[in-house]
Enzyme design. Sequence first.
Site, short mmCIF file in Angstrom:
data_model
loop_
_atom_site.label_atom_id
_atom_site.label_comp_id
_atom_site.label_asym_id
_atom_site.label_seq_id
_atom_site.Cartn_x
_atom_site.Cartn_y
_atom_site.Cartn_z
N ASP A 159 -3.56 3.64 3.48
CA ASP A 159 -4.82 3.07 3.90
C ASP A 159 -4.49 2.24 5.15
O ASP A 159 -3.32 1.90 5.39
CB ASP A 159 -5.48 2.24 2.81
CG ASP A 159 -6.98 2.06 3.09
OD1 ASP A 159 -7.40 2.23 4.25
OD2 ASP A 159 -7.73 1.75 2.15
N TRP A 160 -5.50 1.90 5.93
CA TRP A 160 -5.24 1.27 7.24
C TRP A 160 -4.71 -0.16 7.04
O TRP A 160 -5.43 -1.05 6.61
CB TRP A 160 -6.52 1.30 8.07
CG TRP A 160 -6.66 2.53 8.92
CD1 TRP A 160 -6.94 2.53 10.27
CD2 TRP A 160 -6.55 3.90 8.55
NE1 TRP A 160 -6.98 3.82 10.73
CE2 TRP A 160 -6.73 4.68 9.71
CE3 TRP A 160 -6.24 4.57 7.36
CZ2 TRP A 160 -6.66 6.08 9.70
CZ3 TRP A 160 -6.18 5.96 7.35
CH2 TRP A 160 -6.38 6.69 8.51
#
Length: 741
Positions: free
Chosen positions: A260-261
Amino acid sequence: MNKLALSIISLTTLAASAGNPVYLDTKASIDDRVADALGRMTMEEKVNLLHAQGKFYSGGVPRLGIPGLWMSDGPHGVRAEINWNDWGYAGWTTDSITAFPALTALAATWNPSLAQEYGRALGEEALYRGKNVMLGPGVNILRTPLNGRNFEYMGEDPYLAGELVGPYIEGLQSTGTAACVKHFALNNQEKWRGTVEVKISDRALYEIYFPAFKKAVDAGVWSVMGAYNKIWGQHCCHNDRLLNQILKGDWGFDGVVITDWGGAHDTREAATNGLDIEMGSYTNGLTTEADGFSFNDYYLADPYLALLKSGEADEATLNDKASRVLKLIFRTAMAPEKQVGALCTPKHYDVARRIGSESLVLLKNQGNILPIDPAKYGKILVVGNNATRALNEGGGSSELKVKDMISPLQALQELWPGKVEYAEGYTSGRPLYEQHENIDTAALAQLRQEAVAKAKEADLVIYVGGLNKNAYQDCESTDRESFNLPYQQDLLIEQLAAACPNIVVVNLSGNPVAMDWADRVPAIIQGWYLGSMGGYSLADVISGKVNPSGKLPFSIPYKLEDVGAHSFGEKAYPGVESATASGTLIPGSVVEAGNNPVVDYCEDILVGYRWHDTKKIPARYPFGYGLSYTTFDYSKPRLSAKQITQGENLTVEVDVTNTGNVVGAETVQLYISDPKSSLPRPIKELKGFKKVSLQPGETATVAFTVTPAELSFYDPAKGWVAEPGKFIVTIGNQKADFTLK
Ligand code: BGC
């Protein structure tokens, strides 16, 4: 030899392999292309594949003409273009798209073939926009109605989510665009999402939180996104047991794990614990970035290269990561036959509209007030901010920039020209991340009075309210703070019902909400974020053009305390912080980090209806519930045998008849109970469903195959087991139940 001669030799070698180098040979197998490309690459080039080079772009191999991967959110449409290296929108004029209904809506259709159409249409839009990877679908299980992101997921049941995720992925990937199923695993709350450590039994993992991910892998998903939170002391984005042992080992996943970012936190763990592509580091994944970091500073960039060069990280693992990324590139960006996509076509709008109308759940219809016969009513008043609000805006990464957006008010005014008036009733501010927007109560009171005054003059009120995509509602990065509707809507609905007894309440939300007013209104429709054609979808059902056939993908409890996750105090939600500060986890982040918070899933496998049934706490509207404008009769179910042994299957058949006057679709649901087993089991579990459309008077036979898999539970000591004994099969629609032993 001079440089020119050298490059001529290497070119000749390349050309010699098959006219074209193998990696460029579209007739060669993907594995051969990968091996060939990998053999030509330097260590630096391999590392270059493993991290971001832009907000939504990961590196390729420029020297070999191999492009990197363009990614986009996901999961309800292709997100507008973001700046290269900050979270601002780039302001393009060519990136307006179709917003499809939210995944909760898809789940409420209980229709796998619509999931396939959804994926396909979305993939065509992604192709047109040049995207290789769509960041979705999301299949985190609804554990608490406070989770701000449930609208992006598919409800509380692993079987339902699992049956829909596969077709969505197949449809999407048939366009040569990768799906990226997310967030693996246990991202069941937004509060403290970047730091919270989840304590959970293996049984709950395998029975509740894993199955939809496993079905995504079985459907051939090409990429998986890790979750922000932790389990077993490691972040999910680089977690040895989760990614190496279970996902890539036990399940045989051959694709790419993407963070995920901002979900990576450590080079050594990122190097060894199953991560392949690192994105969004040194940002909070949504709004902020830290100063002074470049893409080369990513954990899987220069720091990883240094470990490889010093021999502290091994090259075989690097080759595995790089091969996986190359495979994804050959599956998408360099696929043999690139298709041509399309944006906002009539077909895409039709798909969006049909998913929307099939997703609406009729919860109550006293006196058959619905469908509305306009001849019966002189003045029709639409009330509610959600009747006009652009619900594509806000919510976080799933926000969309639409070409068209039909609001409920617009659709109803088109349907009944000159007859429909509007009152806002309440106001709701703008979508803002991580910020409360306090609405002035005096302003709310005034809007309420105006609406109630108009309702007194009206013959029919259609109320369109619910949640929206503001922070602390259905929005990434924050959880809801109340189970009740915001902006004093409860009061508003009660006053409107008193002013005009002919009232239809439409609740648009991605979560269950308190409906304390349910007894005071004759009709309730549960709706969702319905996308570009949402107004038409709603008008189709209100007018009777479409007979509602949605079923709840989650239970709607009477009150929050009736939910398993909210029955054990803070430790079970949102968790408790420790005395030791955890430091700044994401530099520059304003997302709440907490001090090493831990959340304990005390309700274990009893999530959603499993809790309500087993603890005998009725829900206001149960999972699987939903009415129709027609009626259905069920025959007594028939079993192919009274007894089966391991390895045999059982067939269960039931005849369903449309006994009303209009065509309608019914979702026949099969639940299994195992009253006596060595480990306690929920009262019943969904193990099959089929949706059939029937003309008035028509009968269809619906058949289910029950295999040992449907009878099994997960024993941490033995794995999946189907124990000998008696099982109960329940067929029904959560309204009319038929049991058979
Ligand atoms: C979200 C992801 C999303 C990513 C990229 C993160 O904040 O959790 O679901 O795909 O950002 O926008």
